[in-house]
Design an enzyme around this catalytic site. Structure first.
Site, PDB file in Angstrom:
ATOM      1  N   TYR A  77      -4.698   8.926  62.389  1.00  0.00           N
ATOM      2  CA  TYR A  77      -6.075   9.292  62.429  1.00  0.00           C
ATOM      3  C   TYR A  77      -7.659   9.249  63.341  1.00  0.00           C
ATOM      4  O   TYR A  77      -7.700   7.945  63.270  1.00  0.00           O
ATOM      5  CB  TYR A  77      -6.452  10.576  61.453  1.00  0.00           C
ATOM      6  CG  TYR A  77      -7.360   9.838  60.207  1.00  0.00           C
ATOM      7  CD1 TYR A  77      -9.102   9.616  60.470  1.00  0.00           C
ATOM      8  CD2 TYR A  77      -6.585   9.053  59.013  1.00  0.00           C
ATOM      9  CE1 TYR A  77      -9.794   8.700  59.539  1.00  0.00           C
ATOM     10  CE2 TYR A  77      -7.380   8.081  58.026  1.00  0.00           C
ATOM     11  CZ  TYR A  77      -8.724   8.203  58.791  1.00  0.00           C
ATOM     12  OH  TYR A  77      -9.672   7.625  57.310  1.00  0.00           O
ATOM     13  N   CYS A  78      -7.732  10.021  63.693  1.00  0.00           N
ATOM     14  CA  CYS A  78      -9.578   9.792  64.470  1.00  0.00           C
ATOM     15  C   CYS A  78     -10.197  11.074  63.999  1.00  0.00           C
ATOM     16  O   CYS A  78     -10.417  11.208  63.337  1.00  0.00           O
ATOM     17  CB  CYS A  78      -9.324   9.444  66.304  1.00  0.00           C
ATOM     18  SG  CYS A  78      -8.738  10.679  66.988  1.00  0.00           S
ATOM     19  N   GLU A  79     -11.636  10.676  65.233  1.00  0.00           N
ATOM     20  CA  GLU A  79     -12.201  12.185  65.000  1.00  0.00           C
ATOM     21  C   GLU A  79     -11.938  13.244  65.179  1.00  0.00           C
ATOM     22  O   GLU A  79     -11.935  13.945  64.294  1.00  0.00           O
ATOM     23  CB  GLU A  79     -13.481  11.317  65.955  1.00  0.00           C
ATOM     24  CG  GLU A  79     -14.737  12.290  65.507  1.00  0.00           C
ATOM     25  CD  GLU A  79     -15.331  12.239  64.252  1.00  0.00           C
ATOM     26  OE1 GLU A  79     -16.300  13.428  63.182  1.00  0.00           O
ATOM     27  OE2 GLU A  79     -15.121  11.241  63.457  1.00  0.00           O
ATOM     28  N   LEU A 106     -10.800  14.191  61.361  1.00  0.00           N
ATOM     29  CA  LEU A 106     -11.726  13.985  60.506  1.00  0.00           C
ATOM     30  C   LEU A 106     -12.587  15.511  60.895  1.00  0.00           C
ATOM     31  O   LEU A 106     -13.097  15.912  60.154  1.00  0.00           O
ATOM     32  CB  LEU A 106     -12.637  13.043  60.228  1.00  0.00           C
ATOM     33  CG  LEU A 106     -11.387  11.987  60.249  1.00  0.00           C
ATOM     34  CD1 LEU A 106     -12.750  10.867  60.520  1.00  0.00           C
ATOM     35  CD2 LEU A 106     -10.950  12.209  58.792  1.00  0.00           C
TER      36      LEU A 106
END
Length: 109
Positions: A77-79, A106
């Site tokens: 995952y990332c932003e 996120l």
């Protein structure tokens, strides 16, 4: 709708290889490894508990040492989901077979 997955929040179809936050959390409970591919500074500002930080630009250098088992379930995952989607493609090219991207990153939490 068959086997297609849909996001509960926005009702959009989730692309193949990506998972919604509910499935992400379930896989974490089952022992999956979460990788946060954001920068160390972004990671410090907040991350999913238990996730390890391997920034996108370090994946090729660090992944085989940190994740030697190519069949380990890996959640990335990332932003917002873009960087992590790219990392998932790269991991699959490297032979990792159980790699999933958190749909929307996120931002969807």
């Amino acid at each position: 709708r068959g086997m297609e997955m849909y996001c509960r929040r926005c009702c959009r179809r989730i692309p193949k290889g990506e998972i919604a936050i509910e499935e992400f959390n379930e896989k974490m409970k089952q022992g999956a490894i979460a990788i946060d591919v954001r920068s160390p500074q972004e990671y410090k500002e907040g991350h999913i508990p238990g996730a390890i930080n391997i920034p996108e630009y370090e994946i090729r250098k660090r992944i085989q040492k940190e994740m030697p088992k190519k069949n380990q379930v890996i959640l990335v995952y990332c932003e917002y989901g873009g960087r992590s989607r790219n990392v998932c493609y790269e991991l699959r090219r490297m032979g990792y077979s159980n790699v999933f991207n958190l749909y929307g990153g996120l931002n969807e939490m």
